[in-house]
Design an enzyme around this catalytic site. Structure first.
Site, PDB file in Angstrom:
ATOM      1  CG  HIS A   1      -5.932  11.225   7.342  1.00  0.00           C
ATOM      2  ND1 HIS A   1      -5.134  10.242   6.808  1.00  0.00           N
ATOM      3  CD2 HIS A   1      -7.174  11.014   6.839  1.00  0.00           C
ATOM      4  CE1 HIS A   1      -5.854   9.489   5.999  1.00  0.00           C
ATOM      5  NE2 HIS A   1      -7.097   9.942   6.012  1.00  0.00           N
TER       6      HIS A   1
ATOM      7  CE  LYS B   1      -3.500   2.832   0.712  1.00  0.00           C
ATOM      8  NZ  LYS B   1      -4.196   2.892   1.991  1.00  0.00           N
TER       9      LYS B   1
END
Length: 571
Positions: A323, A220
């Site tokens: 985040h 990823k």
């Protein structure tokens, strides 16, 4: 002697047959049965006075070695990328052994699925059967996700993480050999299949190859670790060499380049793009345009599906938490705000309906809901029928083309993308019997039973002290396919060929089977089922309007009400 009964009476006894329609939950979607593989007058069913009895529909002399199946699902309505049809399903050794006509070959003609002393039975009359969902965007933050996902029919997890670490909360990555081995061990008794993604952030191949040999079925790339052109190119070179998939969350801030630079770095190589609309992250404001590339497998995550009056408002808070952003820092708020565009969110729904977006997934506990992949996929199908009308070839009372398109988004297409379609992803002979049984009124919302490799892993169940299984409170609970040693035998962990060749099994504790994920590098979007459209997509950087092949696209309108909603979750 032939005996005639009315179509209504037949349906009450054996369920609907060819030409009959079934409404999916409380949506506007209607499936129409295309064919019926059972034999009229020779159907089998279980129960008092029914056919599956000694000397009738159950063979009393054949042994298991002679082909008797372990389990039969009778008169099931199969909804799959391969079609929408009625059949009996036979399961043996955890695999789908046969689809067709079940019964006793001694007294019935043309039997595909021998039923005998060894056979358990599920009454599939008035029941829809689908393949278990495959969620390709899992943050392994909490083991509690397994049960939540099973409750909506998800049987395979692909993603990464190590627990409630900040890296895992933001990125679907299990970094490095040590963490990969520990997570394979930690999930060895998980009631779902597992595939892990390593960290695709290296300037040289060595650290990437080590993760793949350790068992990662892909890498990823995520902007929070730096979605650089170097990371993209290095990961793809390693992927092409070792046959794994690359998943990417591109650079929202356009620090390392713009969308065109990322496309150039990808250089026509196969890649799986996450939350391709952009609210989940990616080049602002035009990442959605990458969905038109022939080498790109574009996916959505479910918080933007479908576009509702609340979608934009809830995203800002989700972004700040997931985040690791600070609401008191203007730059952090601006970063979050740049990802949220109602215009492209509305177009995302339409691109799913056109078969441009190919996969739906969750983004579990990291801007997505792991227990709503199937539910939200069908909500999108509903609002598109409501706002756009029937698809070409469909009608008001027949949505089969749309239904096949949408069921493919969470079954066969994610399986193809990650090299496991030879094992899971559809209702086909030879594949794992990861099957979900639904009552039509609860379709896509609350399954009746979830089978893992032919064993009941999760089901609705009434009071354990009740005299029958149905007294309230009826709740979802793990069943025998998710307890004891069955947890290791009913589910598997997918690893790449090179990991098996490197002897990864010898480095792990636990008895769970490791099965090969393969053939990920030669696929392109044309290999995906019912979702392979590749129009040229353009985004106006000022208005965020989207054009397909030069034509302006009108996105879905933010809906105020949805089917499959609160009425199903009062208790």
């Amino acid at each position: 002697m032939a005996y005639e009964i009315s179509r209504q009476q037949y349906g009450e006894l054996y369920g609907p047959t060819t030409g009959d329609g079934i409404r999916l939950a409380d949506t506007d979607l209607v499936l129409r049965i295309e064919k019926d593989l059972t034999a009229k007058g020779d159907e089998v069913g279980f129960g008092g006075g029914k056919v599956i009895r000694e000397g009738m529909g159950m063979n009393a002399r054949m042994t298991r070695d002679e082909g008797v199946v372990d389990t039969v699902i009778t008169n099931a309505i199969i909804v799959d990328h391969t079609g929408i049809y009625k059949a009996d399903i036979g399961i043996r050794d955890g695999l789908i052994e046969g689809i067709g006509r079940a019964g006793n070959p001694d007294v019935q003609d043309d039997i595909d699925i021998p039923v005998g002393v060894n056979t358990e039975a599920y009454a599939g009359e008035h029941t829809i059967v689908t393949a278990g969902a495959i969620d390709t965007h899992i943050h392994f933050i909490s083991p509690d996700q397994f049960d939540t996902a099973l409750s909506n029919g998800t049987t395979t997890f692909i993603g990464g993480g190590t627990g409630p670490a900040d890296g895992t909360k933001a990125t679907t990555i299990t970094p490095g050999e040590w963490h990969i081995h520990r997570m394979i061990e930690a999930t060895s008794d998980a009631p779902v299949n597992i595939g892990l993604l390593g960290k695709g952030h290296a300037a040289v191949p060595g650290p990437l190859k080590a993760q793949i040999r350790a068992g990662a079925i892909g890498l990823k790339i995520h902007e929070d670790w730096g979605a650089t052109r170097s990371a993209i190119d290095t990961s793809l070179r390693v992927a092409d060499e070792l046959d794994v998939q690359i998943a990417i969350h591109t650079d929202t801030l356009n620090e390392y380049g713009y969308l065109e630079d990322t496309i150039k770095a990808i250089d026509h190589r196969t890649i799986h793009t996450f939350h391709t609309e952009g609210a989940g992250g990616g080049h602002a404001p035009d990442i959605i345009a990458i969905a038109g590339e022939k080498n790109v497998i574009p996916a959505s995550t479910n918080p933007t599906l479908p576009f509702t009056k609340n979608t934009v408002d809830e995203h800002l808070d989700m972004l700040m938490v997931c985040h690791h952003l600070n609401k008191d820092i203007p730059e952090d708020v601006a970063f979050a705000d740049s990802r949220i565009r109602g215009e492209t969110i509305g177009v995302e729904d339409v691109l799913h309906d056109l078969g441009v977006f190919s996969i739906t997934s969750s983004d579990s506990q990291a801007m997505g809901r792991v227990g709503e992949v199937v539910l939200r996929t069908w909500q999108v199908a509903h609002i598109n029928k409501q706002q756009r009308g029937p698809l070409e070839g469909d009608s008001e009372g027949n949505d089969n083309n749309r239904i096949k398109r949408y069921v493919s988004k969470y079954t066969i297409n994610p399986a193809i993308a990650h090299g496991i379609s030879h094992l899971v992803g559809s209702v086909e002979v030879g594949k794992m019997a990861d099957l979900v049984l639904w009552e039509p009124r609860f379709f896509g919302i609350k399954p009746k039973v979830v089978l893992k490799s032919g064993q009941a892993a999760y089901s609705e169940m009434g009071d354990s002290n009740g005299s029958i299984p149905t007294p309230q409170p009826v709740t979802y609970r793990r069943n025998w396919g998710a307890t004891g040693a069955a947890s290791e035998t009913a589910a598997v962990t997918f690893v790449p060929s090179v990991a098996l060749q490197s002897g990864v099994e010898d480095k792990l504790r636990g008895g769970r089977a490791l099965l090969e994920a393969r053939d990920m590098r030669e696929i392109t979007k044309k290999d995906l089922k019912h979702n392979a459209a590749t129009p040229k997509i353009e985004v106006d950087p000022q208005t965020y309007q989207v054009r397909l092949d030069g034509e302006l696209v009108e996105g879905s309108k933010p809906t105020e009400t949805l089917p499959m909603g609160q009425k199903y979750f009062l208790f």
